[in-house]
Scaffold this motif. Sequence first.
Motif, mmCIF file in Angstrom:
data_model
loop_
_atom_site.group_PDB
_atom_site.id
_atom_site.type_symbol
_atom_site.label_atom_id
_atom_site.label_comp_id
_atom_site.label_asym_id
_atom_site.label_seq_id
_atom_site.Cartn_x
_atom_site.Cartn_y
_atom_site.Cartn_z
ATOM 1 N N ARG A 1 -5.162 -21.507 -18.684
ATOM 2 C CA ARG A 1 -4.293 -21.944 -18.162
ATOM 3 C C ARG A 1 -2.978 -21.370 -18.367
ATOM 4 N N TYR A 2 -2.422 -21.125 -17.160
ATOM 5 C CA TYR A 2 -1.103 -20.371 -17.219
ATOM 6 C C TYR A 2 0.187 -21.076 -16.861
ATOM 7 N N CYS A 3 1.294 -21.135 -17.188
ATOM 8 C CA CYS A 3 2.405 -21.746 -16.893
ATOM 9 C C CYS A 3 3.843 -20.941 -17.426
ATOM 10 N N THR B 1 -5.149 -22.052 -13.752
ATOM 11 C CA THR B 1 -6.098 -20.862 -14.255
ATOM 12 C C THR B 1 -5.953 -19.919 -13.095
ATOM 13 N N ALA B 2 -6.378 -18.525 -13.578
ATOM 14 C CA ALA B 2 -6.315 -17.620 -12.307
ATOM 15 C C ALA B 2 -7.005 -17.572 -11.135
ATOM 16 N N GLY B 3 -8.159 -18.416 -11.235
ATOM 17 C CA GLY B 3 -8.636 -18.674 -9.729
ATOM 18 C C GLY B 3 -7.952 -19.867 -9.206
ATOM 19 N N GLU B 4 -7.361 -20.772 -9.530
ATOM 20 C CA GLU B 4 -6.491 -21.863 -9.193
ATOM 21 C C GLU B 4 -5.240 -21.121 -8.701
ATOM 22 N N LEU C 1 -4.940 -17.948 -7.631
ATOM 23 C CA LEU C 1 -5.401 -17.255 -6.445
ATOM 24 C C LEU C 1 -5.739 -18.067 -5.378
ATOM 25 N N GLY C 2 -6.167 -19.487 -5.531
ATOM 26 C CA GLY C 2 -6.743 -20.120 -4.412
ATOM 27 C C GLY C 2 -5.247 -20.553 -3.742
ATOM 28 N N GLN C 3 -4.161 -20.770 -4.535
ATOM 29 C CA GLN C 3 -2.774 -21.252 -3.910
ATOM 30 C C GLN C 3 -2.328 -20.096 -3.011
ATOM 31 N N LEU C 4 -2.288 -18.871 -3.809
ATOM 32 C CA LEU C 4 -1.788 -17.473 -3.291
ATOM 33 C C LEU C 4 -2.364 -17.290 -1.796
ATOM 34 N N ALA C 5 -3.726 -17.454 -2.096
ATOM 35 C CA ALA C 5 -4.503 -17.309 -0.801
ATOM 36 C C ALA C 5 -4.237 -18.120 0.492
ATOM 37 N N LEU D 1 -7.412 -8.765 -10.493
ATOM 38 C CA LEU D 1 -6.060 -8.239 -10.156
ATOM 39 C C LEU D 1 -5.044 -9.413 -10.759
ATOM 40 N N VAL D 2 -5.364 -10.649 -10.369
ATOM 41 C CA VAL D 2 -4.518 -11.918 -10.663
ATOM 42 C C VAL D 2 -4.533 -12.081 -12.320
ATOM 43 N N GLU D 3 -5.666 -11.785 -12.728
ATOM 44 C CA GLU D 3 -6.072 -12.233 -14.198
ATOM 45 C C GLU D 3 -5.027 -10.994 -14.953
ATOM 46 N N ALA D 4 -5.252 -9.729 -14.417
ATOM 47 C CA ALA D 4 -4.572 -8.706 -15.290
ATOM 48 C C ALA D 4 -3.243 -9.013 -15.090
#
Length: 93
Positions: free
Chosen positions: A4-6, A53-56, A58-62, A76-79
Motif C-alpha cells: 500500500r502506498y501513501c 494498492t497499485a490496483g486500487e 488504478l481503479g480510481q485513476l480509471a 505501469l502504475v506499479e513501476a
Amino acid sequence: MPARYCQDSPDAIASCVLEDMVLLYHRPSGQTHMAIAPVPEILATLDDGAALTAGELLGQLAQLYDLGEPEEALPLVEAHLAELAALGLVRIA
C-alpha cells in the motif's frame, strides 16, 4: 499481500505546473523533480492520505482517465509507484 502506498503528509510536496510538465518540490529532502503524466495524477490520488494498492489506485485513476486495458496499465502504475517510493515522494504504508 500487495503493498500500500501513501504520501507522508499533504504538505510534503509543492507543485508548479509548467505547460505539460509539473515541478515537484519535496520539502523533506529539498529536492525538485520534473514529472509528466501520470505522475501528478498518481500523487493527486494519494493526496487525501489514503494508503492504496497499485490496483486500487488504478481503479480510481480509471474513473477519471482512459488508461486502456487494466492488465496493461497495472504494471505501469506499479513501476511509477516504485520510482516515486525510491525518490521518497510516496512511501509504503
